[in-house]
Enzyme design. Sequence first.
Site, PDB file in Angstrom:
ATOM      1  CG  ASP A 255     -16.200  11.249  -2.469  1.00  0.00           C
ATOM      2  OD1 ASP A 255     -16.828  10.203  -2.224  1.00  0.00           O
ATOM      3  OD2 ASP A 255     -16.589  12.094  -3.302  1.00  0.00           O
TER       4      ASP A 255
ATOM      5  CG  ASP B  39      -1.247   5.400   0.970  1.00  0.00           C
ATOM      6  OD1 ASP B  39      -0.603   5.075   1.984  1.00  0.00           O
ATOM      7  OD2 ASP B  39      -0.889   6.315   0.203  1.00  0.00           O
TER       8      ASP B  39
ATOM      9  CE1 TYR C 289      -1.110   3.097  -3.792  1.00  0.00           C
ATOM     10  CE2 TYR C 289       0.989   2.274  -2.997  1.00  0.00           C
ATOM     11  CZ  TYR C 289      -0.069   3.151  -2.886  1.00  0.00           C
ATOM     12  OH  TYR C 289      -0.075   4.072  -1.877  1.00  0.00           O
TER      13      TYR C 289
ATOM     14  CE  LYS D  87     -14.962   9.266  -6.313  1.00  0.00           C
ATOM     15  NZ  LYS D  87     -15.803  10.453  -5.985  1.00  0.00           N
TER      16      LYS D  87
ATOM     17  CG  ASP E 229      -1.140   8.729   6.089  1.00  0.00           C
ATOM     18  OD1 ASP E 229      -0.821   7.539   6.267  1.00  0.00           O
ATOM     19  OD2 ASP E 229      -0.308   9.629   5.831  1.00  0.00           O
TER      20      ASP E 229
HETATM   21  C1  IPM Z   1       2.272   3.239   3.310  1.00  0.00           C
HETATM   22  C2  IPM Z   1       3.211   4.069   2.462  1.00  0.00           C
HETATM   23  C3  IPM Z   1       3.587   3.305   1.204  1.00  0.00           C
HETATM   24  C4  IPM Z   1       2.333   3.179   0.351  1.00  0.00           C
HETATM   25  C5  IPM Z   1       4.729   3.854   0.353  1.00  0.00           C
HETATM   26  C6  IPM Z   1       5.945   4.196   1.144  1.00  0.00           C
HETATM   27  C7  IPM Z   1       5.077   2.891  -0.741  1.00  0.00           C
HETATM   28  O1  IPM Z   1       2.677   5.314   2.211  1.00  0.00           O
HETATM   29  O2  IPM Z   1       2.581   2.085   3.606  1.00  0.00           O
HETATM   30  O3  IPM Z   1       1.218   3.754   3.720  1.00  0.00           O
HETATM   31  O4  IPM Z   1       1.982   4.106  -0.406  1.00  0.00           O
HETATM   32  O5  IPM Z   1       1.704   2.126   0.427  1.00  0.00           O
HETATM   33 MN    MN Z   2       0.846   5.731   3.338  1.00  0.00          MN
END
Ligand code: IPM
Ligand code: MN
Length: 367
Positions: A224, A248, A142, A192, A252
């Site tokens: 993975d 990240d 990042y 990884k 999710d």
């Molecule tokens: C998160 C989001 C952020 C990230 C974005 C909006 C910068 O996806 O907090 O999970 O990628 O960290």
């Molecule tokens: Mn995210």
Amino acid sequence: MADRSLLILAGDGIGPEVMAEVRRVIDWFAEARGLAFTVEEDLVGGAAYDVHGAPLADATMAKAQQVDAVLLGAVGGPKYDALDFSVKPERGLLRLRKEMDLFANLRPAQCFEALADASSLKREVIAGLDIMIVRELTSGVYFGSPRGVGVEDGKRVGVNTQRYTEDEIARVARAAFDLAMKRDRRLCSMEKANVMESGVLWREVVTEVGRDYPDVALSHMYADAGAMQLVRWPKQFDVIVTDNLFGDILSDIAAMLTGSLGMLPSASLGAPMANGRPKALYEPVHGSAPDIAGQGLANPIACILSFAMALRYSFALGEEADRLERAVEQVLAQGLRTPDLMTVGGGRKVGTRDMGDAIIAQLQASL
Ligand code: IPM
Ligand code: MN
Ligand code: NAD
């Protein structure tokens, strides 16, 4: 500075909608529990860009550095997608994380019993799930340089750089081991190392830090394979520690184990300030959800549970955090569901505001 200070940055899309419910929860704690908070509000993301031409004004950044905790809604949206990278709404959030040095991002994925059938996974896979993902938040791909889009031999080339120092790995590893000590004492580190040198260093440093935590069972997994295991049998995990990008993505995935992305809160923590409280920002894991923004349909629970994390991690009010989490659990047990939580034939469909009302009613009933 007041005893407990908050800066609310509601942001874009559903951010202001879900944050309005948090605001009411904060007011409830002030009135019913005598827990006063000094609350300031300001702009972030597209909302800040519209006013200042930048996704985070310097004055807002300075305020964020001074408060006990920042509460953030969400940033971004289609209106801003074509903006130059340097002023995109997401940069506002990244600047907060970087300049506050919030290196440990805690993303707990818990499956409330009432939602065990709301997930796209089978009940037995997720019922009773309680895992914690610790994501490194201030470094890695990042923030690494070189970065950008250039031209080589007449062809465009996009570049980002994965970079970690041993100190950056060690401090987030320590945060994860400390959490594991308070939980089931199992930590799985994901990278990884089979293809990335930064992953090799990650594994080495986490292993070295682990020597200070003989009571924690440390394991390693390629990220993975970790993604696959999170969906196959997530209850094998207690705490997971991983880098910025893998964290990240994996969080999710973990969100869907809880029923909806609208359920997952997070805490981003840095070093202790002079008053002993950590630098901190609390935000839901979800984004600004442009597809449902402005319709009163958003699930406010991830944002409300992020405030519960603020009570626990910034203000040492663990019992009040439990109270708020229980209120959420009870409302779900009563069958209230925002649309994202609806399963076939299940529950009473409510909007953002009704969900907030019901949670506050349960808080009141807890007295
Ligand atoms: C998160 C989001 C952020 C990230 C974005 C909006 C910068 O996806 O907090 O999970 O990628 O960290
Ligand atoms: Mn995210
Ligand atoms: P998103 O999380 O905004 O939405 C993904 C899906 O989940 C959508 O269908 C949305 O309706 C649903 N959803 C998300 N939160 C919900 C909630 N609380 N209640 C009900 N449904 C919910 O992700 P996206 O669509 O990939 O991104 C949209 C914008 O948000 C982008 O600009 C992105 O950069 C930004 N984003 C911001 C953050 C943040 O501010 N922390 C996090 C992720 C994405």
